[in-house]
Design an enzyme around this catalytic site. Structure first.
Site, PDB file in Angstrom:
ATOM      1  N   ASP A  20       0.827  -1.203   0.000  1.00 63.78           N
ATOM      2  CA  ASP A  20       0.000   0.000   0.000  1.00 63.78           C
ATOM      3  C   ASP A  20       0.861   1.252   0.000  1.00 63.78           C
ATOM      4  OD1 ASP A  20      -2.310  -1.384  -0.030  1.00 63.78           O
ATOM      5  OD2 ASP A  20      -2.901  -0.953   2.027  1.00 63.78           O
ATOM      6  N   MET A  49      -6.742   9.199   9.946  1.00 64.06           N
ATOM      7  CA  MET A  49      -7.366   9.752   8.729  1.00 64.06           C
ATOM      8  C   MET A  49      -8.219  10.979   9.046  1.00 64.06           C
ATOM      9  SD  MET A  49      -8.461   6.143   6.965  1.00 64.06           S
ATOM     10  CE  MET A  49      -8.777   5.272   8.478  1.00 64.06           C
ATOM     11  N   LYS A 104      -4.039   3.306  -2.910  1.00 69.51           N
ATOM     12  CA  LYS A 104      -4.978   3.693  -1.861  1.00 69.51           C
ATOM     13  C   LYS A 104      -4.573   4.994  -1.192  1.00 69.51           C
ATOM     14  CE  LYS A 104      -7.267  -0.368  -0.187  1.00 69.51           C
ATOM     15  NZ  LYS A 104      -6.286  -1.047   0.648  1.00 69.51           N
TER      16      LYS A 104
HETATM   17  N1  SAH Z   1      -3.302   0.273   9.451  1.00 71.93           N
HETATM   18  C1  SAH Z   1      -2.692   1.554   9.760  1.00 71.93           C
HETATM   19  C2  SAH Z   1      -3.671   2.702   9.598  1.00 71.93           C
HETATM   20  C3  SAH Z   1      -4.180   2.908   8.199  1.00 71.93           C
HETATM   21  S1  SAH Z   1      -5.252   4.304   8.099  1.00 71.93           S
HETATM   22  C4  SAH Z   1      -2.100   1.536  11.152  1.00 71.93           C
HETATM   23  O1  SAH Z   1      -2.324   0.589  11.905  1.00 71.93           O
HETATM   24  O2  SAH Z   1      -1.373   2.472  11.493  1.00 71.93           O
HETATM   25  C5  SAH Z   1      -4.108   5.565   7.594  1.00 71.93           C
HETATM   26  C6  SAH Z   1      -3.943   6.596   8.684  1.00 71.93           C
HETATM   27  O3  SAH Z   1      -3.010   6.150   9.655  1.00 71.93           O
HETATM   28  C7  SAH Z   1      -3.379   7.906   8.195  1.00 71.93           C
HETATM   29  O4  SAH Z   1      -4.369   8.730   7.638  1.00 71.93           O
HETATM   30  C8  SAH Z   1      -2.832   8.488   9.481  1.00 71.93           C
HETATM   31  O5  SAH Z   1      -3.862   9.027  10.269  1.00 71.93           O
HETATM   32  C9  SAH Z   1      -2.307   7.244  10.181  1.00 71.93           C
HETATM   33  N2  SAH Z   1      -0.864   7.047   9.962  1.00 71.93           N
HETATM   34  C10 SAH Z   1      -0.275   5.956   9.457  1.00 71.93           C
HETATM   35  N3  SAH Z   1       1.071   6.098   9.434  1.00 71.93           N
HETATM   36  C11 SAH Z   1       1.331   7.309   9.957  1.00 71.93           C
HETATM   37  C12 SAH Z   1       2.514   8.045  10.212  1.00 71.93           C
HETATM   38  N4  SAH Z   1       3.734   7.547   9.948  1.00 71.93           N
HETATM   39  N5  SAH Z   1       2.401   9.275  10.757  1.00 71.93           N
HETATM   40  C13 SAH Z   1       1.209   9.797  11.046  1.00 71.93           C
HETATM   41  N6  SAH Z   1       0.054   9.145  10.833  1.00 71.93           N
HETATM   42  C14 SAH Z   1       0.104   7.924  10.304  1.00 71.93           C
END
Ligand code: SAH
Length: 260
Positions: free
Chosen positions: A44, A179, A66
Site C-alpha cells: 500500500d 485519517m 490507496k
Molecule cells: N493500518 C494503519 C492505519 C491505516 S489508516 C495503522 O495501523 O497504522 C491511515 C492513517 O493512519 C493515516 O491517515 C494516518 O492518520 C495514520 N498514519 C499511518 N502512518 C502514519 C505516520 N507515519 N504518521 C502519522 N500518521 C500515520
C-alpha cells in the site's frame, strides 16, 4: 527449513504483514524474515521505501495504492489478485502500513482468502497510534491524565464524521484519530459542541517515526488553523487529550529532514 516455505510448495500462502508507521526498525523479526523470502509483494501507499528495501531483488512488487481519493486498485481487484498469486504457488506478502487489523481492511482481504480456501497468516505491525505517539513523546495513557484511549477514524463521509461524539468527550481519556486531517476543523467543532474543553490539548503528527516527522501542538480551538498554516499533509495522526502536555517534557526524537 524456513517456515516461509512449507513442504507443499504448490500451495501458496498469503502473509498479511504490518509494516509499522515508517521507521523500518519497527518491523517485527518475523516480518523482516518473511519479506526477505517473498516471491511477490502487494503493498500500500503508506509502506515506506526503507521497509521495501528488505525485499530480495527477485521479488515482484505490485503497488496497490490507496491514497485518499485515488484508489489505484479497487479492493475487489486486490482481493482477487491475492487469491490468484497464492494459487500460482507463490509466497505472497500483503504489506500494509501500521497494523493490518487497525483501519487496514486486513480483515476484509482475509475473508476473501478464507472463502477461496487460500492459506494465510497475519503478522501484526506497530500501529500508528502506538508508533507515532512514541516518536512524538506522547504517552497515550498516564495515571495523571488518561485511563482510557480510543482509536477512531476521522474519515468524513459527505463532509460529516459519523462518530459517537458523547463518548469522545469523556474526561480522563485520550482520543487518537486516524485519517482525520481533512476533517480536523469539523471534528474540533463537534467535540467543543459536545462539551469538550475548548482548551483541550491536541497534537497532529505528520510522517511519525520517519526523518520527515513534524509535530504541531495546539488546542481544540487553535489546532485547525495551525495545521493549515503549517501545511501538514497526509499521513497525519491526531492525538487529543491532556497527555499531549507531556510532549513538551518527553519529546526525544529529533528527525533530520533530507536537505533540498
Ligand atoms: N493500518 C494503519 C492505519 C491505516 S489508516 C495503522 O495501523 O497504522 C491511515 C492513517 O493512519 C493515516 O491517515 C494516518 O492518520 C495514520 N498514519 C499511518 N502512518 C502514519 C505516520 N507515519 N504518521 C502519522 N500518521 C500515520
Amino acid at each position: 527449513m524456513s517456515s516461509l516455505h512449507p513442504a507443499n510448495k504448490t500451495t501458496g500462502c498469503v502473509y498479511l504483514i504490518g509494516a509499522g508507521p515508517g521507521d523500518a526498525e519497527l518491523l517485527t523479526l518475523r516480518a523482516a524474515r518473511l519479506l526477505r523470502g517473498a516471491d511477490v509483494v502487494v503493498y500500500d501507499n503508506l509502506v515506506s521505501s526503507d521497509v521495501l528495501d528488505f525485499l530480495p531483488p527477485s521479488a515482484q512488487r505490485v503497488y496497490a495504492g490507496k491514497r485518499r481519493n485515488e484508489h489505484t486498485m479497487r479492493q475487489e481487484q486486490i482481493n482477487d489478485l491475492l487469491v490468484k498469486l497464492a494459487r500460482e504457488g507463490k509466497q505472497v506478502v500483503r504489506l500494509k502500513g501500521g497494523d493490518p487489523f487497525i483501519f487496514g481492511r486486513g480483515g476484509e482481504e482475509l475473508q476473501t482468502l478464507a472463502a477461496h480456501g487460500v492459506a494465510f497468516e497475519v503478522i501484526p505491525g506497530v500501529t500508528a497510534a502506538s508508533g507515532v505517539s512514541s516518536y512524538a513523546g506522547i504517552p497515550l495513557t498516564h495515571r495523571d491524565y488518561a485511563q482510557t484511549c480510543l482509536f477512531v477514524t476521522g474519515h468524513l463521509k459527505d463532509g460529516t464524521a459519523d462518530l459517537d461524539w458523547p463518548s469522545l468527550v469523556r474526561p480522563n481519556q485520550t482520543v487518537v484519530i486516524y485519517m482525520g486531517l481533512s476533517g480536523l476543523p469539523e471534528i474540533c467543532k463537534q467535540l467543543i459542541q459536545h462539551g469538550a474543553p475548548a482548551e483541550l490539548p491536541v497534537a497532529v503528527v505528520q510522517d511519525g517515526s520517519t526523518q520527515t516527522q513534524r509535530v504541531v501542538i495546539g488546542t481544540l480551538t487553535s489546532i485547525p488553523e495551525r495545521v493549515a498554516t503549517q501545511q501538514l499533509k497526509s499521513p497525519s495522526l491526531t492525538i487529543i487529550g491532556n497527555v499531549v502536555k507531556l510532549h513538551a517534557e518527553l519529546a526525544w526524537f529529533k528527525p533530520c529532514p533530507p536537505q533540498p
